[in-house]
Design a protein around this motif. Structure first.
Motif, PDB file in Angstrom:
ATOM      1  N   UNK A 125       1.341  -0.510  -9.334  1.00 47.33           N
ATOM      2  CA  UNK A 125       0.812   0.652  -8.619  1.00 47.33           C
ATOM      3  C   UNK A 125      -0.548   1.030  -9.200  1.00 47.33           C
ATOM      4  N   UNK A 126      -1.519   1.224  -8.314  1.00 47.41           N
ATOM      5  CA  UNK A 126      -2.823   1.765  -8.673  1.00 47.41           C
ATOM      6  C   UNK A 126      -3.105   2.918  -7.723  1.00 47.41           C
ATOM      7  N   UNK A 186       0.857  -1.179   0.000  1.00 48.60           N
ATOM      8  CA  UNK A 186       0.000   0.000   0.000  1.00 48.60           C
ATOM      9  C   UNK A 186       0.897   1.234   0.000  1.00 48.60           C
ATOM     10  N   UNK A 187       0.615   2.160  -0.934  1.00 46.39           N
ATOM     11  CA  UNK A 187       1.471   3.320  -1.154  1.00 46.39           C
ATOM     12  C   UNK A 187       1.015   4.499  -0.307  1.00 46.39           C
ATOM     13  N   UNK A 242      -1.961   4.242 -13.555  1.00 46.85           N
ATOM     14  CA  UNK A 242      -1.463   2.996 -12.976  1.00 46.85           C
ATOM     15  C   UNK A 242      -0.209   2.563 -13.724  1.00 46.85           C
ATOM     16  N   UNK A 243       0.673   1.851 -13.012  1.00 47.72           N
ATOM     17  CA  UNK A 243       1.965   1.531 -13.618  1.00 47.72           C
ATOM     18  C   UNK A 243       2.584   0.284 -12.995  1.00 47.72           C
ATOM     19  N   UNK A 244       3.405  -0.399 -13.788  1.00 45.53           N
ATOM     20  CA  UNK A 244       4.313  -1.404 -13.244  1.00 45.53           C
ATOM     21  C   UNK A 244       5.517  -0.648 -12.688  1.00 45.53           C
ATOM     22  N   UNK A 280      -4.157   6.643   1.456  1.00 44.83           N
ATOM     23  CA  UNK A 280      -3.350   5.972   0.431  1.00 44.83           C
ATOM     24  C   UNK A 280      -2.995   6.983  -0.654  1.00 44.83           C
ATOM     25  N   UNK A 281      -1.895   6.728  -1.334  1.00 46.29           N
ATOM     26  CA  UNK A 281      -1.357   7.711  -2.268  1.00 46.29           C
ATOM     27  C   UNK A 281      -2.052   7.707  -3.624  1.00 46.29           C
ATOM     28  N   UNK A 282      -2.218   8.912  -4.172  1.00 50.71           N
ATOM     29  CA  UNK A 282      -2.636   9.095  -5.561  1.00 50.71           C
ATOM     30  C   UNK A 282      -1.452   9.472  -6.440  1.00 50.71           C
TER      31      UNK A 282
END
Length: 198
Positions: free
Chosen positions: A58-59, A9-10, A78-80, A27-29
């Motif tokens: 990452x979402x 969790x970011x 969103x990203x790898x 949580x991060x945006x």
């Protein structure tokens, strides 16, 4: 790319972090950027030693909690993400706050233009083992999602361009496994149509 989807969790914390017993925190945006340091909370099945490198998906905050089907506008952010673990800030038997260093961030919206193209014939065959999957479309994206009584499931995220259909991300999950694969597989239109026309 092979990444883990669960157990991370970011946050946007840069110094002090909440107690690990605290369940409610923002949580991060903020999408990760190569070269930056971030603080994340990790839990089982995450297992990494200091200095080891790891890929994850990452979402942004809302879709990480509720899914892209509820927040499709977050697909493009969103990203790898590939990172290494730099420091353990706090830990208990269930989870930990750790500091990481971002090495790469490959955004889903860019995969079709930056990764090499590969043949994706048959890549969606596993979906035929389930009842017809849920199919959602959002602009240039198609999301397929199927499961067997919530014990085993698969999902696929396809990016439609003017010329082709690119499988950008494919996930498999079960009782102890949540893996995501990233790439640029071209799905034959006939194979994709079998799901869109059901």
């Amino acid at each position: 790319m092979v990444a883990f989807e669960e157990g991370i969790e970011w946050s946007d914390f840069t110094g002090n972090v909440p107690s690990l017993d605290e369940r409610i925190w923002a949580r991060s945006d903020q999408a990760p950027v190569a070269g930056e340091e971030r603080i994340i909370q990790v839990s089982h099945p995450f297992h990494l030693a200091i200095g080891e490198t790891f890929w994850t998906l990452f979402m942004p905050a809302r879709s990480s909690l509720n899914g892209w089907d509820s927040y499709p506008s977050e697909i493009d952010r969103s990203a790898f993400v590939q990172f290494s673990m730099e420091q353990v800030i706090d830990l208990n038997e269930e989870k930990a706050w750790v500091k990481i260093n971002i090495h790469h961030a490959v955004y889903l919206k860019d995969i079709s233009s930056i990764l090499p193209v590969r043949d994706g014939s048959g890549a969606l065959n596993f979906f035929h083992l389930f009842d017809p999957p849920n199919v959602s479309t959002y602009g240039d994206w198609i999301l397929l999602d199927a499961n067997a009584q919530s014990n085993l499931g698969v999902w696929a995220l396809i990016h439609k361009t003017a010329e082709r259909s690119h499988l950008a991300a494919y996930g498999e999950w079960g009782s102890h496994s949540y893996l995501v694969y990233g790439g640029n597989l071209i799905i034959p239109e006939k194979e994709l149509a079998a799901f869109l026309n059901t």
